[in-house]
Design an enzyme around this catalytic site. Structure first.
Site, short mmCIF file in Angstrom:
data_model
loop_
_atom_site.label_atom_id
_atom_site.label_comp_id
_atom_site.label_asym_id
_atom_site.label_seq_id
_atom_site.Cartn_x
_atom_site.Cartn_y
_atom_site.Cartn_z
N GLU A 52 0.80 -1.22 0.00
CA GLU A 52 0.00 0.00 0.00
C GLU A 52 0.84 1.27 0.00
O GLU A 52 0.51 2.24 -0.68
CB GLU A 52 -0.94 0.03 1.22
CG GLU A 52 -2.08 -0.99 1.18
CD GLU A 52 -3.16 -0.67 0.16
OE1 GLU A 52 -3.18 0.44 -0.39
OE2 GLU A 52 -4.01 -1.55 -0.09
N ASP A 66 -6.89 7.73 -0.20
CA ASP A 66 -6.40 6.84 0.85
C ASP A 66 -5.21 7.48 1.56
O ASP A 66 -4.42 8.18 0.94
CB ASP A 66 -5.96 5.51 0.25
CG ASP A 66 -7.14 4.72 -0.31
OD1 ASP A 66 -8.28 4.93 0.16
OD2 ASP A 66 -6.92 3.90 -1.22
C1 LIG Z 1 -4.23 4.93 -5.99
O1 LIG Z 1 -5.53 4.43 -6.08
C2 LIG Z 1 -5.89 3.98 -7.36
C3 LIG Z 1 -7.38 3.66 -7.31
O2 LIG Z 1 -7.68 2.75 -6.29
C4 LIG Z 1 -5.03 2.79 -7.69
O3 LIG Z 1 -5.36 2.27 -8.96
C5 LIG Z 1 -3.57 3.19 -7.68
O4 LIG Z 1 -2.74 2.08 -7.87
C6 LIG Z 1 -3.22 3.84 -6.35
N1 LIG Z 1 -1.89 4.41 -6.43
C7 LIG Z 1 -0.91 4.01 -5.62
C8 LIG Z 1 0.38 4.72 -5.80
O5 LIG Z 1 -1.06 3.17 -4.78
#
Ligand SMILES: *[C@@H]1O[C@H](CO)[C@@H](O)[C@H](O)[C@H]1NC(C)=O
Length: 143
Positions: A52, A66
């Site tokens: 994450e 997030d």
């Molecule tokens: C941010 O959230 C998007 C949508 O859930 C996701 O596709 C993307 O991978 C995320 N970016 C990172 C850097 O975790």
């Protein structure tokens, strides 16, 4: 001039130093253990945190909304302005500071809610798909 520059630098480190922190893998795993997270969950939590946020407490995903080391969602769990609220009754920036205690407590609430909904609380994290099965390597050498 020189002392002023040094003062400015020190001030910067002070101000920003409290906002971000990169945890080590084992450091994170041990922090969870100290917070009473069940030992059999710790390898999976550690894997999820790495996927994450790469263990960065200041991580923020602007597109999903997030926040923090466990990328807690502002859609359900924290507020962006207007005072503390939503599921974890807090403001989202508090998940992006160096203190992970509130992140872990909220993540446990998310986990419990999703255990109720789906039988497996980790389903709340999309990166769980990378963290299934034997994750014991994530805590190898930590305890
Ligand atoms: C941010 O959230 C998007 C949508 O859930 C996701 O596709 C993307 O991978 C995320 N970016 C990172 C850097 O975790």
């Amino acid at each position: 001039m020189r002392s002023l520059a040094l003062f400015g630098f020190t001030l910067c480190v002070c101000l920003f130093g409290s906002e971000a922190r990169i945890y080590g893998r084992c450091e994170f795993a041990r922090a969870l253990a100290n917070l009473g997270v069940p030992r059999n969950q710790i390898p999976t939590w550690t894997c999820i945190a790495q996927k994450e946020s790469n263990f960065d407490t200041a991580a923020r995903n602007w597109s999903s909304g997030d926040h923090g080391i466990l990328q807690i969602s502002q859609i359900y769990w924290c507020t962006e302005g207007g005072g503390p609220g939503k599921g974890c009754n807090t403001e989202c920036w508090r998940f992006r500071d160096a203190d992970i205690v509130n992140d872990v407590r909220c993540a446990q609430k998310v986990y419990n809610e999703h255990t109720r909904l789906s039988g497996d609380g980790f389903n709340a994290w999309t990166t769980y798909k990378y963290c299934r099965g034997d994750m014991s390597q994530w805590i190898q050498g930590c305890f």
